[in-house]
Write a protein that holds these residues in place. Structure first.
Motif, mmCIF file in Angstrom:
data_model
loop_
_atom_site.group_PDB
_atom_site.id
_atom_site.type_symbol
_atom_site.label_atom_id
_atom_site.label_comp_id
_atom_site.label_asym_id
_atom_site.label_seq_id
_atom_site.Cartn_x
_atom_site.Cartn_y
_atom_site.Cartn_z
ATOM 1 N N VAL A 8 0.867 -1.178 0.000
ATOM 2 C CA VAL A 8 0.000 0.000 0.000
ATOM 3 C C VAL A 8 0.906 1.231 0.000
ATOM 4 C CG1 VAL A 8 -1.766 1.307 1.236
ATOM 5 C CG2 VAL A 8 -1.849 -1.198 1.228
ATOM 6 N N HIS A 9 0.686 2.107 -0.977
ATOM 7 C CA HIS A 9 1.429 3.355 -1.100
ATOM 8 C C HIS A 9 0.468 4.500 -0.797
ATOM 9 C CE1 HIS A 9 4.663 1.255 -3.368
ATOM 10 N NE2 HIS A 9 3.642 0.524 -3.778
ATOM 11 N N GLU A 10 0.921 5.491 -0.051
ATOM 12 C CA GLU A 10 0.098 6.668 0.251
ATOM 13 C C GLU A 10 0.616 7.834 -0.569
ATOM 14 O OE1 GLU A 10 -1.861 7.464 3.522
ATOM 15 O OE2 GLU A 10 -1.938 5.424 4.261
ATOM 16 N N LEU A 11 -0.270 8.435 -1.374
ATOM 17 C CA LEU A 11 0.098 9.561 -2.220
ATOM 18 C C LEU A 11 -0.949 10.665 -2.100
ATOM 19 C CD1 LEU A 11 1.099 7.642 -5.482
ATOM 20 C CD2 LEU A 11 2.638 8.534 -3.730
ATOM 21 N N ASN A 12 -0.498 11.905 -2.166
ATOM 22 C CA ASN A 12 -1.401 13.045 -2.127
ATOM 23 C C ASN A 12 -1.893 13.392 -3.521
ATOM 24 O OD1 ASN A 12 -1.255 13.640 0.688
ATOM 25 N ND2 ASN A 12 0.759 14.535 0.363
ATOM 26 N N LEU A 13 -3.101 13.939 -3.590
ATOM 27 C CA LEU A 13 -3.679 14.430 -4.838
ATOM 28 C C LEU A 13 -4.372 15.756 -4.581
ATOM 29 C CD1 LEU A 13 -5.571 11.521 -6.704
ATOM 30 C CD2 LEU A 13 -3.647 12.849 -7.529
ATOM 31 N N TYR A 14 -4.351 16.608 -5.591
ATOM 32 C CA TYR A 14 -5.161 17.821 -5.535
ATOM 33 C C TYR A 14 -6.624 17.430 -5.655
ATOM 34 C CZ TYR A 14 -0.902 20.537 -6.289
ATOM 35 O OH TYR A 14 0.343 21.096 -6.165
ATOM 36 N N ARG A 15 -7.494 18.255 -5.076
ATOM 37 C CA ARG A 15 -8.941 17.963 -5.037
ATOM 38 C C ARG A 15 -9.497 17.611 -6.420
ATOM 39 N NH1 ARG A 15 -13.023 16.144 -2.348
ATOM 40 N NH2 ARG A 15 -12.498 17.386 -0.561
ATOM 41 N N PHE A 48 -4.951 7.327 -2.090
ATOM 42 C CA PHE A 48 -4.839 8.744 -2.384
ATOM 43 C C PHE A 48 -5.493 9.541 -1.267
ATOM 44 C CE2 PHE A 48 -4.626 7.248 -6.899
ATOM 45 C CZ PHE A 48 -3.375 7.778 -7.192
ATOM 46 N N ARG A 49 -4.855 10.640 -0.919
ATOM 47 C CA ARG A 49 -5.352 11.505 0.147
ATOM 48 C C ARG A 49 -5.288 12.953 -0.342
ATOM 49 N NH1 ARG A 49 -5.849 10.671 5.358
ATOM 50 N NH2 ARG A 49 -4.592 8.778 5.295
ATOM 51 N N ILE A 50 -6.298 13.708 0.014
ATOM 52 C CA ILE A 50 -6.223 15.147 -0.191
ATOM 53 C C ILE A 50 -5.421 15.692 0.975
ATOM 54 C CG2 ILE A 50 -7.497 17.305 -0.375
ATOM 55 C CD1 ILE A 50 -9.843 15.644 -1.495
ATOM 56 N N LYS A 51 -4.285 16.279 0.658
ATOM 57 C CA LYS A 51 -3.358 16.748 1.690
ATOM 58 C C LYS A 51 -4.072 17.608 2.726
ATOM 59 C CE LYS A 51 1.263 18.535 2.212
ATOM 60 N NZ LYS A 51 2.467 18.985 1.539
ATOM 61 N N GLY A 52 -3.802 17.317 3.993
ATOM 62 C CA GLY A 52 -4.376 18.083 5.089
ATOM 63 C C GLY A 52 -5.774 17.646 5.483
ATOM 64 N N THR A 53 -6.268 16.561 4.888
ATOM 65 C CA THR A 53 -7.603 16.063 5.229
ATOM 66 C C THR A 53 -7.521 14.569 5.539
ATOM 67 O OG1 THR A 53 -8.352 15.282 3.049
ATOM 68 C CG2 THR A 53 -8.539 17.648 3.477
ATOM 69 N N ASP A 54 -8.627 14.028 6.006
ATOM 70 C CA ASP A 54 -8.737 12.587 6.225
ATOM 71 C C ASP A 54 -9.408 11.898 5.040
ATOM 72 O OD1 ASP A 54 -7.573 12.708 8.745
ATOM 73 O OD2 ASP A 54 -9.487 13.075 9.731
ATOM 74 N N GLU A 55 -9.709 12.655 3.993
ATOM 75 C CA GLU A 55 -10.426 12.111 2.836
ATOM 76 C C GLU A 55 -9.481 11.277 1.969
ATOM 77 O OE1 GLU A 55 -13.647 13.742 -0.417
ATOM 78 O OE2 GLU A 55 -12.658 15.142 0.931
ATOM 79 N N THR A 56 -9.844 10.011 1.779
ATOM 80 C CA THR A 56 -9.010 9.103 1.000
ATOM 81 C C THR A 56 -9.863 8.274 0.032
ATOM 82 O OG1 THR A 56 -9.160 7.289 2.594
ATOM 83 C CG2 THR A 56 -7.326 8.838 2.881
ATOM 84 N N CYS A 57 -9.209 7.727 -0.959
ATOM 85 C CA CYS A 57 -9.806 6.692 -1.800
ATOM 86 C C CYS A 57 -8.678 5.750 -2.199
ATOM 87 C CB CYS A 57 -10.540 7.264 -3.013
ATOM 88 S SG CYS A 57 -9.508 7.955 -4.293
ATOM 89 N N GLU A 58 -9.032 4.493 -2.415
ATOM 90 C CA GLU A 58 -8.026 3.488 -2.741
ATOM 91 C C GLU A 58 -8.247 2.956 -4.141
ATOM 92 O OE1 GLU A 58 -7.834 0.485 0.295
ATOM 93 O OE2 GLU A 58 -6.854 1.866 1.682
ATOM 94 N N VAL A 59 -7.117 2.720 -4.816
ATOM 95 C CA VAL A 59 -7.128 2.154 -6.157
ATOM 96 C C VAL A 59 -6.137 1.004 -6.220
ATOM 97 C CG1 VAL A 59 -7.751 4.359 -7.234
ATOM 98 C CG2 VAL A 59 -5.340 3.728 -7.028
#
Length: 117
Positions: A8-15, A48-59
């Motif tokens: 599992v890799h954690e990466l940030n994404l813009y909204r 994927f996470r929106i930086k500074g939030t707890d909002e994630t989705c997995e692919v």
């Protein structure tokens, strides 16, 4: 046969890109070939996470293809798979605003993804 278990890799994404991934519309994620992504492989999960939030989705990663630059990546993958809401030229401008020339010089990665439920 590989002995490497999927990771599992954690990466940030813009909204705006997060929303396209979370809806399943975006099937190719673009990244620079950073050393920390060198082991990214088919079968891995990206959270994927929106930086500074707890909002994630997995692919799930389906494949990783390397390209010399972003133009070759967009031509090889098709712009509508990278961002169905923008033209090729708009995408190239936006990607290069995120990754300056010295980052693009590292090479580009197209990560084929499928949204996990």
């Amino acid at each position: 046969m590989s002995n490497t278990a999927p990771r599992v890799h954690e990466l940030n994404l813009y909204r705006q890109y997060f929303d396209l991934v979370a809806s399943g519309e975006k099937t190719i994620e673009v990244r620079v070939r950073y050393p920390h992504l060198a082991d990214l492989a088919s079968g891995d999960t990206i959270r994927f996470r929106i930086k500074g939030t707890d909002e994630t989705c997995e692919v799930e990663v389906r494949r990783v293809t390397e390209y010399p630059d972003f133009e070759a990546l967009l031509d090889g993958e098709g712009p509508s798979n990278v961002n169905p809401t923008a033209t090729r030229d708009e995408q190239l401008t936006r990607i290069r605003a995120i990754y300056p020339p010295e980052k693009e010089a590292l090479g580009a990665m197209a990560i084929r993804i499928d949204l996990l439920s």
